[in-house]
Design a protein around this motif. Structure first.
Motif, PDB file in Angstrom:
ATOM      1  N   TYR A 167      -1.618 -11.078   6.654  1.00 20.95           N
ATOM      2  CA  TYR A 167      -1.186 -10.589   8.105  1.00 20.95           C
ATOM      3  C   TYR A 167      -2.664 -10.456   8.710  1.00 20.95           C
ATOM      4  O   TYR A 167      -3.330  -9.543   8.476  1.00 20.95           O
ATOM      5  CB  TYR A 167      -0.570  -9.325   7.929  1.00 20.95           C
ATOM      6  N   VAL A 197       2.917  -0.231  -6.471  1.00 16.53           N
ATOM      7  CA  VAL A 197       2.943   1.082  -5.428  1.00 16.53           C
ATOM      8  C   VAL A 197       3.028   0.526  -4.136  1.00 16.53           C
ATOM      9  O   VAL A 197       2.952  -0.591  -3.869  1.00 16.53           O
ATOM     10  CB  VAL A 197       1.475   1.561  -5.778  1.00 16.53           C
ATOM     11  N   ASN A 198       3.209   1.656  -3.367  1.00 20.17           N
ATOM     12  CA  ASN A 198       3.146   1.171  -1.926  1.00 20.17           C
ATOM     13  C   ASN A 198       1.959   0.208  -1.371  1.00 20.17           C
ATOM     14  O   ASN A 198       0.838   0.381  -1.870  1.00 20.17           O
ATOM     15  CB  ASN A 198       3.001   2.294  -1.029  1.00 20.17           C
ATOM     16  N   GLY A 199       2.395  -0.535  -0.643  1.00 21.64           N
ATOM     17  CA  GLY A 199       1.529  -1.564   0.019  1.00 21.64           C
ATOM     18  C   GLY A 199       1.081  -2.825  -1.101  1.00 21.64           C
ATOM     19  O   GLY A 199       0.171  -3.648  -0.730  1.00 21.64           O
ATOM     20  N   ALA A 200       1.761  -2.703  -2.397  1.00 24.21           N
ATOM     21  CA  ALA A 200       0.991  -3.613  -3.349  1.00 24.21           C
ATOM     22  C   ALA A 200       1.423  -5.162  -2.820  1.00 24.21           C
ATOM     23  O   ALA A 200       1.157  -6.152  -3.319  1.00 24.21           O
ATOM     24  CB  ALA A 200       1.857  -3.469  -4.425  1.00 24.21           C
ATOM     25  N   GLY A 201       2.590  -5.324  -2.042  1.00 24.31           N
ATOM     26  CA  GLY A 201       2.890  -6.774  -1.537  1.00 24.31           C
ATOM     27  C   GLY A 201       4.421  -7.085  -1.808  1.00 24.31           C
ATOM     28  O   GLY A 201       4.796  -8.114  -1.951  1.00 24.31           O
ATOM     29  N   LYS A 202       5.288  -6.150  -2.634  1.00 22.86           N
ATOM     30  CA  LYS A 202       6.525  -6.469  -2.948  1.00 22.86           C
ATOM     31  C   LYS A 202       7.348  -7.082  -1.610  1.00 22.86           C
ATOM     32  O   LYS A 202       8.000  -8.093  -1.952  1.00 22.86           O
ATOM     33  CB  LYS A 202       7.135  -5.358  -3.570  1.00 22.86           C
ATOM     34  N   SER A 203       7.358  -6.341  -0.698  1.00 14.32           N
ATOM     35  CA  SER A 203       8.284  -6.803   0.422  1.00 14.32           C
ATOM     36  C   SER A 203       7.799  -8.149   0.909  1.00 14.32           C
ATOM     37  O   SER A 203       8.919  -8.711   1.330  1.00 14.32           O
ATOM     38  CB  SER A 203       8.405  -5.528   1.865  1.00 14.32           C
ATOM     39  N   SER A 204       6.579  -8.293   0.997  1.00 18.92           N
ATOM     40  CA  SER A 204       6.266  -9.377   1.560  1.00 18.92           C
ATOM     41  C   SER A 204       6.323 -10.660   0.777  1.00 18.92           C
ATOM     42  O   SER A 204       6.803 -11.688   1.171  1.00 18.92           O
ATOM     43  CB  SER A 204       4.453  -9.528   1.526  1.00 18.92           C
ATOM     44  N   GLU A 221      14.321  -3.460   3.235  1.00 20.42           N
ATOM     45  CA  GLU A 221      14.099  -2.046   2.939  1.00 20.42           C
ATOM     46  C   GLU A 221      14.502  -1.335   4.429  1.00 20.42           C
ATOM     47  O   GLU A 221      14.472  -1.825   5.325  1.00 20.42           O
ATOM     48  CB  GLU A 221      12.595  -2.016   2.939  1.00 20.42           C
ATOM     49  N   ALA A 231      -1.801  -9.936   1.582  1.00 18.38           N
ATOM     50  CA  ALA A 231      -0.709  -9.131   1.173  1.00 18.38           C
ATOM     51  C   ALA A 231      -0.316  -9.730  -0.222  1.00 18.38           C
ATOM     52  O   ALA A 231      -0.093  -8.953  -1.058  1.00 18.38           O
ATOM     53  CB  ALA A 231       0.265  -8.944   2.051  1.00 18.38           C
ATOM     54  N   ILE A 291      -5.328  -9.120   6.488  1.00 21.64           N
ATOM     55  CA  ILE A 291      -4.843  -8.262   5.205  1.00 21.64           C
ATOM     56  C   ILE A 291      -4.055  -9.410   4.531  1.00 21.64           C
ATOM     57  O   ILE A 291      -3.105 -10.151   4.650  1.00 21.64           O
ATOM     58  CB  ILE A 291      -3.782  -7.371   5.800  1.00 21.64           C
ATOM     59  N   GLU A 343      13.991  -2.179  -2.477  1.00 16.56           N
ATOM     60  CA  GLU A 343      14.044  -0.649  -2.494  1.00 16.56           C
ATOM     61  C   GLU A 343      15.584  -0.252  -1.909  1.00 16.56           C
ATOM     62  O   GLU A 343      15.666   0.543  -1.209  1.00 16.56           O
ATOM     63  CB  GLU A 343      13.101   0.149  -2.013  1.00 16.56           C
ATOM     64  N   GLN A 383      10.969   1.267  -6.707  1.00 11.67           N
ATOM     65  CA  GLN A 383       9.842   2.297  -7.149  1.00 11.67           C
ATOM     66  C   GLN A 383      10.480   3.345  -8.122  1.00 11.67           C
ATOM     67  O   GLN A 383       9.643   4.123  -8.718  1.00 11.67           O
ATOM     68  CB  GLN A 383       9.518   2.983  -5.794  1.00 11.67           C
TER      69      GLN A 383
HETATM   70  N1  LIG Z   1       3.674  -6.857   9.524  1.00  7.74           N
HETATM   71  C1  LIG Z   1       2.756  -6.639   8.946  1.00  7.74           C
HETATM   72  N2  LIG Z   1       1.609  -6.658   9.573  1.00  7.74           N
HETATM   73  C2  LIG Z   1       0.427  -6.351   8.897  1.00  7.74           C
HETATM   74  N3  LIG Z   1       0.194  -6.035   7.773  1.00  7.74           N
HETATM   75  C3  LIG Z   1       1.392  -5.784   7.043  1.00  7.74           C
HETATM   76  C4  LIG Z   1       2.518  -6.226   7.476  1.00  7.74           C
HETATM   77  N4  LIG Z   1       3.518  -6.170   6.580  1.00  7.74           N
HETATM   78  C5  LIG Z   1       2.757  -5.509   5.433  1.00  7.74           C
HETATM   79  N5  LIG Z   1       1.481  -5.529   5.682  1.00  7.74           N
HETATM   80  C6  LIG Z   1       0.450  -5.196   4.720  1.00  7.74           C
HETATM   81  O1  LIG Z   1       0.434  -5.893   3.674  1.00  7.74           O
HETATM   82  C7  LIG Z   1       0.404  -5.242   2.600  1.00  7.74           C
HETATM   83  C8  LIG Z   1       1.632  -5.605   1.434  1.00  7.74           C
HETATM   84  O2  LIG Z   1       2.598  -4.758   2.242  1.00  7.74           O
HETATM   85  P1  LIG Z   1       3.950  -4.854   1.615  1.00  7.74           P
HETATM   86  O3  LIG Z   1       5.153  -4.253   2.710  1.00  7.74           O
HETATM   87  O4  LIG Z   1       4.493  -6.338   1.430  1.00  7.74           O
HETATM   88  O5  LIG Z   1       3.674  -3.961   0.406  1.00  7.74           O
HETATM   89  P2  LIG Z   1       5.154  -3.169  -0.434  1.00  7.74           P
HETATM   90  O6  LIG Z   1       4.704  -3.285  -1.950  1.00  7.74           O
HETATM   91  O7  LIG Z   1       6.263  -3.610   0.023  1.00  7.74           O
HETATM   92  O8  LIG Z   1       4.795  -1.704  -0.070  1.00  7.74           O
HETATM   93  P3  LIG Z   1       6.032  -0.575   0.088  1.00  7.74           P
HETATM   94  O9  LIG Z   1       6.164  -0.301  -1.392  1.00  7.74           O
HETATM   95  O10 LIG Z   1       5.353   0.456   0.943  1.00  7.74           O
HETATM   96  O11 LIG Z   1       7.239  -1.066   0.919  1.00  7.74           O
HETATM   97  C9  LIG Z   1       0.137  -3.781   2.917  1.00  7.74           C
HETATM   98  O12 LIG Z   1      -1.279  -3.683   2.918  1.00  7.74           O
HETATM   99  C10 LIG Z   1       0.690  -3.692   4.393  1.00  7.74           C
HETATM  100  O13 LIG Z   1       0.131  -2.759   4.838  1.00  7.74           O
END
Ligand SMILES: Nc1ncnc2c1ncn2[C@@H]1O[C@H](COP(=O)(O)OP(=O)(O)OP(=O)(O)O)[C@@H](O)[C@H]1O
Ligand SMILES: [Mg+2]
Length: 240
Positions: free
Chosen positions: A11, A35-42, A83, A16, A14, A160, A192
């Motif tokens: 992004y 953990v939060n922000g690891a990149g799972k949703s991405s 999510e 991800a 960033i 999640e 999680q």
């Molecule tokens: N739309 C976006 N724009 C900018 N940065 C993003 C966006 N979506 C995610 N990120 C960043 O990309 C990284 C991975 O995010 P992602 O949502 O994939 O993590 P996650 O493992 O699903 O976290 P969570 O457990 O909080 O859902 C993080 O640093 C997040 O801040």
């Protein structure tokens, strides 16, 4: 069924997802934990066509689907349950369910399909004509899962599903996933609640800062001392 190779997604600046390899075989439940922000949703969004990967391959049922738009991925059989549920609050529960089937081309009769799904989610029956916004958090999650199933997907991506739910609803969600598994569903599950996710999954991947740092049989990872230490604090608190 699903093969992800060297997936990268950013992004802006960033980064991800940084070179992820991941496989899901037909009939498998695969957990993706971190953990939060690891990149799972991405990763899930890239597979579902909601984010465009920077590079890497995504093969689904033998076809390269990286960069496909979401509607095409859905039509190919990939259902993403996001999510935060994302049900439509102003539409009735029934219409939310119908929405789930919009990309189906198999000519299934919607009324019959809704009946089939209500067999799995009996609590939704009484709420069919009420707006999505009237549901509790747990019911809304059930509706989001039910809507995903209305697509008759070949692969479900669950992000999640127990997030923010009370313990009793969390257990209901995991029981549901266990049932789907018994019926042969193929699921990539982001959770999680690591202990529960590993108990349910066949295999698991651990992601840190956009990279897979561990993967293997879920039963082995569940006994991994490093993983237990890193995630024990994250696992759901057991009710007293
Ligand atoms: N739309 C976006 N724009 C900018 N940065 C993003 C966006 N979506 C995610 N990120 C960043 O990309 C990284 C991975 O995010 P992602 O949502 O994939 O993590 P996650 O493992 O699903 O976290 P969570 O457990 O909080 O859902 C993080 O640093 C997040 O801040
Ligand atoms: Mg996420």
């Amino acid at each position: 069924m699903l093969e992800v190779r060297d997936l990268h997604l950013s992004y802006g600046r960033i980064r991800a997802v940084q070179g992820v390899d991941l496989d899901v075989a037909a009939g498998e439940i695969v957990a993706l934990v971190g953990v939060n922000g690891a990149g799972k949703s991405s990763i899930l969004k890239a597979i579902a066509g909601l984010e465009r990967p920077e590079r890497g391959a995504i093969r689904f049922a033998g076809r390269g689907i990286a960069g496909w738009p979401a509607h095409r991925a859905l039509a190919a059989g990939i259902a993403y349950v996001p999510e935060g549920r994302m049900i439509v609050g102003t539409l009735s529960v029934r219409d939310n369910l119908r929405l789930g089937a919009f990309a189906r081309s198999d000519g299934a009769e919607l009324g019959t399909e809704i009946e089939r799904i209500l067999g799995i989610f009996p609590d939704l029956r009484d709420r069919l004509d009420e707006p999505g916004a009237s549901l509790s958090g747990g019911q809304a999650q059930m509706l989001a899962l039910a809507r995903g199933l209305m697509a008759a997907p070949k692969l479900m991506l669950l992000d999640e599903p127990a997030l923010g739910l009370a313990p009793v609803m969390t257990r209901a969600v995991f029981a549901l996933i266990a049932r789907l598994k018994a019926e042969g569903a193929t699921i990539l599950l982001v959770e999680q609640n690591v202990v529960e996710a590993l108990a349910l999954a066949d295999r698991a991947y651990v992601i840190e800062s956009g990279r897979i740092v561990k993967h293997g049989a879920a039963s082995l990872l569940a006994r991994d001392p490093g993983l237990r230490e890193a995630y024990l604090g994250l696992s759901r608190e057991e009710p007293a």
